[in-house]
Design an enzyme around this catalytic site. Sequence first.
Site, mmCIF file in Angstrom:
data_model
loop_
_atom_site.group_PDB
_atom_site.id
_atom_site.type_symbol
_atom_site.label_atom_id
_atom_site.label_comp_id
_atom_site.label_asym_id
_atom_site.label_seq_id
_atom_site.Cartn_x
_atom_site.Cartn_y
_atom_site.Cartn_z
ATOM 1 N N HIS A 1 0.827 -1.209 0.000
ATOM 2 C CA HIS A 1 0.000 0.000 0.000
ATOM 3 C C HIS A 1 0.865 1.265 0.000
ATOM 4 O O HIS A 1 0.532 2.257 -0.654
ATOM 5 C CB HIS A 1 -0.974 0.005 1.182
ATOM 6 C CG HIS A 1 -1.936 -1.151 1.154
ATOM 7 N ND1 HIS A 1 -2.757 -1.471 2.190
ATOM 8 C CD2 HIS A 1 -2.188 -2.073 0.184
ATOM 9 C CE1 HIS A 1 -3.476 -2.547 1.858
ATOM 10 N NE2 HIS A 1 -3.135 -2.926 0.651
ATOM 11 N N HIS B 1 -9.128 -1.840 -5.406
ATOM 12 C CA HIS B 1 -8.061 -2.227 -4.475
ATOM 13 C C HIS B 1 -7.078 -3.198 -5.128
ATOM 14 O O HIS B 1 -5.876 -3.163 -4.839
ATOM 15 C CB HIS B 1 -8.610 -2.811 -3.162
ATOM 16 C CG HIS B 1 -7.507 -2.963 -2.165
ATOM 17 N ND1 HIS B 1 -7.010 -1.905 -1.428
ATOM 18 C CD2 HIS B 1 -6.738 -4.030 -1.847
ATOM 19 C CE1 HIS B 1 -5.994 -2.316 -0.701
ATOM 20 N NE2 HIS B 1 -5.802 -3.615 -0.931
ATOM 21 N N ASP C 1 -3.092 -2.608 -5.192
ATOM 22 C CA ASP C 1 -2.081 -3.610 -4.828
ATOM 23 C C ASP C 1 -1.122 -3.880 -5.989
ATOM 24 O O ASP C 1 0.088 -4.024 -5.791
ATOM 25 C CB ASP C 1 -2.756 -4.937 -4.457
ATOM 26 C CG ASP C 1 -3.267 -4.955 -3.024
ATOM 27 O OD1 ASP C 1 -2.860 -4.101 -2.215
ATOM 28 O OD2 ASP C 1 -4.082 -5.856 -2.710
ATOM 29 N N HIS D 1 -0.733 -10.922 -5.691
ATOM 30 C CA HIS D 1 0.694 -10.637 -5.472
ATOM 31 C C HIS D 1 1.596 -11.697 -6.100
ATOM 32 O O HIS D 1 2.644 -11.388 -6.654
ATOM 33 C CB HIS D 1 0.991 -10.535 -3.980
ATOM 34 C CG HIS D 1 0.227 -9.439 -3.306
ATOM 35 N ND1 HIS D 1 0.292 -8.125 -3.722
ATOM 36 C CD2 HIS D 1 -0.627 -9.454 -2.256
ATOM 37 C CE1 HIS D 1 -0.486 -7.388 -2.954
ATOM 38 N NE2 HIS D 1 -1.058 -8.164 -2.060
HETATM 39 ZN ZN LIG Z 1 -3.991 -4.486 -0.435
#
Ligand SMILES: [Zn+2]
Length: 302
Positions: free
Chosen positions: A78, A234, A238, A261
């Site tokens: 973040h 969001h 990310d 991720h």
């Molecule tokens: Zn996040």
Amino acid sequence: MGLQKTIRKVVRFKGIGLHTGKRVHLELRSAKANSGVRFIRTDIDEQNIIEAHVYNVTSTTRATSLGNGTTRVTTVEHLMSALYALGVDNVDCYISAEELPVLDGSSAIFAEEILKAGVKELNSPKRFIIVEKPVEIRDGDKLARISPAKEFTLHYTINFDHPAIGKQKFKFTKSTDFFEEISRSRTFGFLSDVERMQAMGLALGGSLENTVVLDGDSVMNPDGLRYEDEFVRHKVLDALGDFALCGHPLVGRVELHKAGHDLQTRLIRELLKRNNAYRVCSWDTSTEELDPELALDESALA
Ligand SMILES: [Zn+2]
């Protein structure tokens, strides 16, 4: 646009880590050109510096963690997202524990405070990674792809079998206002996952104050959502944080479908591993220069 940037004044944050639940202080200080983003653990005396680069990624379970072999920092995405979006190339991040503060679960407070402190140019040209050939990672029906384009764009699609989410898509371009359209979107999770995550030692600091929580069919937060499609926004937030780990801003078209991720960092590693898939150049002079440091990074990846 052609020069590297750092922050003008010290910026401080305090809070708890989303996964560890531990209290933490974070202090950002200006840094010199070509030093990149570095994390410095103040609770550890030796080997406490970790460069924010994809070759230092040690884990992508629910958050992106970085390490130098002995020391780690976690949930960096973040802050990295805010730095990437605001064009901050160099900053030293002094941190008193292993996990960054979650604050309100978004990048809004990071972005707000950095903007308040101000961003200044350094007397050194900014370098970009220009994508020259497409690179793609697939995992079942998940996809992460990067291909040549004149400028950076990020296209994200998600498809969750939950009535509050479903299919959502978002296109991030240079005309997207990160602060207004992305930075306020919060991390999210399913109530059914909470017990399982806590058994894994994750989400110990999670609450309705910093996470959008979904039960069987709805959003549990009393104030609801900040954007109708907060979830995909969001995911974009990310992803920007992960792409910041390239070391330089990217010029290319990124497509992400049901990614996260893991896929995002694998895509960056794969890109940097392929010498012919990208080149590094400075924007203002358009003088191509191969970066010897990056070449070293590649051998570290192999
Ligand atoms: Zn996040």
